[in-house]
Design a protein around this motif. Structure first.
Motif, short mmCIF file in Angstrom:
data_model
loop_
_atom_site.label_atom_id
_atom_site.label_comp_id
_atom_site.label_asym_id
_atom_site.label_seq_id
_atom_site.Cartn_x
_atom_site.Cartn_y
_atom_site.Cartn_z
N TRP A 73 0.82 -1.22 0.00
CA TRP A 73 0.00 0.00 0.00
C TRP A 73 0.85 1.27 0.00
O TRP A 73 0.36 2.34 -0.34
N MET A 74 2.11 1.18 0.38
CA MET A 74 2.98 2.36 0.35
C MET A 74 3.11 2.93 -1.06
O MET A 74 3.32 4.14 -1.24
N SER A 75 2.98 2.05 -2.06
CA SER A 75 3.11 2.52 -3.45
C SER A 75 2.00 3.48 -3.83
O SER A 75 2.18 4.34 -4.69
N TYR A 76 0.82 3.37 -3.18
CA TYR A 76 -0.30 4.24 -3.52
C TYR A 76 -0.02 5.69 -3.12
O TYR A 76 -0.26 6.61 -3.90
N ILE A 77 0.49 5.89 -1.92
CA ILE A 77 0.76 7.25 -1.46
C ILE A 77 1.99 7.82 -2.18
O ILE A 77 2.08 9.03 -2.44
N ARG A 78 2.93 6.96 -2.53
CA ARG A 78 4.10 7.40 -3.30
C ARG A 78 3.67 7.87 -4.69
O ARG A 78 4.11 8.91 -5.18
N ASP A 79 2.78 7.11 -5.33
CA ASP A 79 2.30 7.46 -6.66
C ASP A 79 1.48 8.74 -6.63
O ASP A 79 1.57 9.56 -7.54
N PHE A 80 0.69 8.93 -5.58
CA PHE A 80 -0.11 10.15 -5.44
C PHE A 80 0.81 11.37 -5.33
O PHE A 80 0.55 12.42 -5.92
N GLY A 81 1.91 11.23 -4.58
CA GLY A 81 2.86 12.33 -4.46
C GLY A 81 3.48 12.69 -5.81
O GLY A 81 3.63 13.88 -6.14
N ARG A 82 3.83 11.67 -6.59
CA ARG A 82 4.39 11.94 -7.93
C ARG A 82 3.35 12.64 -8.80
O ARG A 82 3.68 13.56 -9.57
N TRP A 83 2.10 12.19 -8.71
CA TRP A 83 1.03 12.80 -9.51
C TRP A 83 0.85 14.27 -9.14
O TRP A 83 0.66 15.11 -10.03
N LEU A 84 0.92 14.59 -7.85
CA LEU A 84 0.79 15.99 -7.42
C LEU A 84 1.91 16.84 -8.01
O LEU A 84 1.68 17.97 -8.45
N ARG A 85 3.12 16.31 -8.03
CA ARG A 85 4.24 17.07 -8.59
C ARG A 85 4.06 17.31 -10.08
O ARG A 85 4.28 18.41 -10.58
N ILE A 86 3.64 16.27 -10.78
CA ILE A 86 3.42 16.41 -12.22
C ILE A 86 2.34 17.44 -12.52
O ILE A 86 2.39 18.15 -13.53
N ASN A 87 1.39 17.55 -11.61
CA ASN A 87 0.26 18.46 -11.81
C ASN A 87 0.42 19.79 -11.10
O ASN A 87 -0.56 20.46 -10.77
N GLY A 88 1.66 20.20 -10.85
CA GLY A 88 1.93 21.57 -10.44
C GLY A 88 2.32 21.80 -9.00
O GLY A 88 2.71 22.91 -8.64
N ASP A 89 2.25 20.80 -8.13
CA ASP A 89 2.64 21.00 -6.74
C ASP A 89 4.09 20.57 -6.57
O ASP A 89 4.39 19.43 -6.24
#
Length: 319
Positions: A73-89
Motif C-alpha cells: 500500500w505504500m506505493s499508492y501514497i508514493r504514486d499520489f505524491g508523484r502525480w501531485l508534482r506532475i500536476n503543479g505541486d
C-alpha cells in the motif's frame, strides 16, 4: 451533485487522481481504501500540507498498527505524491524508497500435467447453469494457453477476441502494458464454440466476452467458484496443507512448463526470456526469472544448461 469520497484538505486532489488512474484503465478497491485512510488521518491530525511530516506520519502509523501485514500500500501514497508534482505541486513529498515495502514472492501451486488434463476434461462437462455451462472451458483454456491473469481474461471484450484472424488484444494488463497474442487453432475452436453459444443467450447484453447471466463482466469470485467446482468435479484431491490450487496456477503453469520444454529442446533460455516477458506482460525480466525458481525439476537442468551455454525460444500452445 456527486458526494465526494474524501473529506480532508486533499479531497479534490484525491478525486482527480483516482479519476486519472481510472482513465488509464487502473482500478481497484485497495487503492481507494488506503487513500481514504490517509484522508481520515489528515483530518484527524489537521494536516494541510502534503509534506514529509504528513506522509511519513501516516505511513508510520499504519506500519506500527499492522507490523506483520503486506506493505504494498505504500506505493499508492508514493504514486499520489508523484502525480501531485506532475500536476503543479512542486513541494509535494514523494515517499522515500527507504519506506519501500519488501516484496516476498509466494510459492505458487504447481500443476501437474495429469491435473491439467483431468481439469479440462471436467471443464468440458461441468454441470452448472448457463452461461458458465458454455464458457467455463473457454475461460480457463484461454488462461492456460496464453498465460493470462484472471483479471485480463475477465476484461476481454467481444472485440478484443478476433475469431477471424485468430488473436486477442489484452488491454490494461499489469503495469498498463497492452499486448496482442496469437491463438492456436485448438483454442480458436473452443472460443468460437463459446461465442456461438453465448450470442443467442445474451446477445447485446454482453459488455465483455465472458459474461454473467445478466450480461455483466464475470467477477473474480465467480471465476474462483467455477474453478473449484471444476476441480472437484474432476475428482482432483486438495492438499491437506501448503499452497492450494487457484485459477492463477494456469499462468504459472504456462511459464514454467514452456521453460522446461524449451530447455529440453536445447534452445537458449537467457537469450529468449525477453520474449516470454513480453508475451506475459511483465514489467521486467525479474518477474520472468521468478518462474525459473518455481519448478524444482527445472533448476537442476537449468544449472547444467547455463554451464553449457545453451538457451530457449517461446512456443505458444495449449495441450
Amino acid at each position: 451533485m456527486k458526494k465526494s469520497t474524501f473529506t480532508g484538505v486533499f479531497a479534490s486532489d484525491l478525486e482527480r487522481y483516482l479519476a486519472f488512474k481510472t482513465s488509464t484503465g487502473i482500478q481497484g478497491t485497495s487503492r481507494l481504501w488506503y487513500l481514504k485512510s490517509f484522508d481520515r488521518y489528515c483530518t484527524e491530525h489537521g494536516s494541510v500540507n502534503f509534506d514529509r511530516s504528513t506522509v511519513e506520519g501516516w505511513v508510520a502509523s499504519r506500519a506500527s498498527a499492522h507490523p506483520d501485514s503486506n506493505r504494498n500500500w505504500m506505493s499508492y501514497i508514493r504514486d499520489f505524491g508523484r502525480w501531485l508534482r506532475i500536476n503543479g505541486d512542486d513541494n509535494a513529498y514523494v515517499l522515500s524508497d527507504q519506506w519501500k515495502a519488501r516484496s516476498v514472492r509466494p510459492q505458487p501451486y504447481l500443476l501437474t500435467q495429469e491435473e491439467v488434463t483431468r481439469f479440462f476434461h471436467a471443464a468440458a462437462e461441468v454441470g452448472t447453469a448457463s452461461p458458465w455451462k458454455w464458457q467455463g472451458l473457454a475461460f480457463f483454456a484461454l488462461m492456460h494457453s496464453c498465460g493470462l491473469r484472471t483479471c485480463e481474461a475477465r476484461r476481454l471484450t467481444v472485440n478484443d477476441i478476433n475469431l477471424t484472424d485468430g488473436y486477442i488484444n489484452v488491454h490494461w494488463s499489469k503495469g498498463n502494458r497492452s499486448r496482442q497474442l496469437p491463438l492456436t487453432d485448438q483454442i480458436l475452436e473452443i472460443l468460437s464454440a463459446c461465442d456461438q453459444a453465448l450470442e443467442p443467450a445474451l446477445g447485446d447484453k454482453r459488455t465483455t466476452f465472458f459474461a454473467s447471466p445478466t450480461g455483466n463482466p464475470v467477477t473474480a469470485s465467480m471465476v474462483g467458484t467455477m474453478f473449484h467446482r471444476t476441480w472437484d468435479q474432476a475428482g482432483l484431491p486438495r492438499p491437506l496443507e501448503g499452497k492450494q490450487p487457484t485459477p492463477y496456477a494456469f499462468g504459472h503453469h504456462f511459464a514454467y512448463a514452456n521453460i522446461e520444454r524449451w530447455m529440453a529442446e536445447g534452445t537458449d533460455v537467457n537469450a529468449m526470456l525477453p520474449y516470454l516477458a513480453r508475451y506475459m506482460g511483465h514489467a521486467s525480466l525479474n518477474s520472468t526469472y521468478y518462474y525459473i525458481h518455481t519448478s524444482p525439476d527445472f533448476m537442476n537442468g537449468y544449472a547444467e544448461l547455463t554451464r553449457e551455454g545453451q538457451g530457449i525460444l517461446p512456443k505458444v500452445g495449449f495441450e
